[in-house]
Motif scaffolding. Sequence first.
Motif, short mmCIF file in Angstrom:
data_model
loop_
_atom_site.label_atom_id
_atom_site.label_comp_id
_atom_site.label_asym_id
_atom_site.label_seq_id
_atom_site.Cartn_x
_atom_site.Cartn_y
_atom_site.Cartn_z
N ALA A 74 62.16 -56.30 52.00
CA ALA A 74 61.03 -56.81 51.22
C ALA A 74 61.35 -56.82 49.73
O ALA A 74 60.96 -57.74 49.01
N ARG B 197 64.20 -57.33 48.31
CA ARG B 197 65.02 -58.53 48.04
C ARG B 197 64.17 -59.79 48.05
O ARG B 197 64.35 -60.69 47.22
N ALA B 198 63.22 -59.86 48.99
CA ALA B 198 62.35 -61.03 49.05
C ALA B 198 61.54 -61.17 47.77
O ALA B 198 61.39 -62.26 47.21
N SER C 296 63.77 -62.33 44.94
CA SER C 296 64.09 -63.76 45.10
C SER C 296 62.96 -64.63 44.60
O SER C 296 63.17 -65.60 43.85
N MET C 297 61.76 -64.27 45.01
CA MET C 297 60.58 -65.04 44.63
C MET C 297 60.38 -65.03 43.12
O MET C 297 60.10 -66.07 42.51
N ALA D 281 63.22 -66.99 41.26
CA ALA D 281 63.13 -68.44 41.44
C ALA D 281 62.15 -69.09 40.48
O ALA D 281 62.16 -70.31 40.32
N TRP E 106 61.50 -73.49 38.17
CA TRP E 106 60.40 -74.46 38.11
C TRP E 106 59.45 -74.24 36.94
O TRP E 106 58.68 -75.14 36.59
N GLN F 136 49.89 -62.88 38.89
CA GLN F 136 49.94 -63.46 40.24
C GLN F 136 51.10 -62.89 41.05
O GLN F 136 50.94 -62.51 42.20
N HIS F 137 52.26 -62.82 40.41
CA HIS F 137 53.43 -62.38 41.18
C HIS F 137 53.39 -60.89 41.47
O HIS F 137 53.91 -60.44 42.49
N TYR G 108 51.29 -60.94 44.53
CA TYR G 108 52.09 -61.41 45.66
C TYR G 108 52.99 -60.29 46.18
O TYR G 108 53.13 -60.08 47.40
N LEU H 22 52.76 -58.69 49.79
CA LEU H 22 53.90 -58.80 50.70
C LEU H 22 54.28 -57.44 51.27
O LEU H 22 54.71 -57.32 52.43
#
Lengths: 206, 206
Positions: free
Chosen positions: A162, A164-165, A168-169, A172, A176, A191-192, A195, A199
């Motif tokens: 988790a 690492r996930a 990554s998110m 990234a 963008w 927000q993150h 998240y 998660l």
Amino acid sequence: MNDRSHPVLIVGTGRGNEAAILNAALDAFGAEGFNGASMRDVAKRAGTSLSNLYNYFPSKSDLLAEVLRHANDELSARVRRAVADAGDDAAPRLREAVRAYVGFVVDHQLAMTVSTNEVRYLRGESRERLTAARDATQSLVAEIVADGAADGTFATPHPADAARAILSMVGAIAAWYRPDGRLSRGQLAEQHARYALALLEAPLPH
Amino acid sequence: MNDRSHPVLIVGTGRGNEAAILNAALDAFGAEGFNGASMRDVAKRAGTSLSNLYNYFPSKSDLLAEVLRHANDELSARVRRAVADAGDDAAPRLREAVRAYVGFVVDHQLAMTVSTNEVRYLRGESRERLTAARDATQSLVAEIVADGAADGTFATPHPADAARAILSMVGAIAAWYRPDGRLSRGQLAEQHARYALALLEAPLPH
DNA sequence: ACCGGGTGTGAACGATCGTTCATGTCGAGC
DNA sequence: GCTCGACATGAACGATCGTTCACACCCGGT
């Protein structure tokens, strides 16, 4: 000229044009990629001559390695600082770590992009040194996740992956994010953080 | 030789060596990057001559564009197929979409890596065509998230950005996954489906 | 029998690459 | 006043790049 929407990553290093060259290299590698950018591009952006680059860095690869080292140093320092001020509980610690990470990505979007996309062009010892440094930075977050999973704050059945996930998110975002977009720096961080906690299957405010 | 751990992305296309060239280009761009790989590399990997490449593709950029188009076509088809068989409820639809997405990343790790890292070297119309196609694929997931948020299945307060976060996390698997690693293909898909549902603040099985 | 297009090749072109070299300037330390 | 190292420059080297060209082979349609 030189009117940026983000703080400069590398400030004075004591040697003449070193910081200017490093920032120019960051810009060039970010705009064209490591193999797409030429040493002549870097020299032009730094406002110096091609051959002078070699008075500071023995090769193009070493130049990339130094840029990536500075980027990871700054990221690591920010996360470390944020976590140090976040108390002992896993949830707020993770929240602050994620907020700091997002802050770096927004403030140094190009550095984050170059760090993720161009690290693979390093070879040998400098590659290993940088990978180790990046792993150390990511471990700051991974350890918080592990602690929270151990004491039951995070209910996820797969805490090791988790972390690492989440990273990554967050990383990234650099691919963008636009400063003039819908989300402010603060909203993005908030927000993150949410998240990440969701998660991890942590309790959330309603 | 040619003993791969993953299925070949591009199969026969009717023209003589076209598929071999496209797969060779995928390998070359994946190994060295678009600017790091030369047309001579591609020709060698495809087992043909340098000049013959230009009987199939007018330029190196067009070759990259075709590779990326095939990659997105395959990803899009997989996700579409998975969602079509997943019923009407948002949660299982999202679960199957994420599982299919992870399956593509694992089966075509190199294609996913090239798709994310090298798309920025496309210019003009081919860049826009590919970006639009990729957006369409990602919208397959985004629409499921929007539906689930609308009917209350997903409680996240930020559904629009959550879809992007999920796709970032899944796409990043390509950067670290190793076929001989700790996690099997199926475990990886299951874990990430759960991460996605948890991030969306959907009810989870205990 | 011939012909045209799809497929293939090796040689070559001009441009650009990373790196090196010879040389110059300038200011701090003896 | 002289030296030495740090900083700077333009010219050049050999290598490699994407692309083009002239030319061959082969084979289905006339």
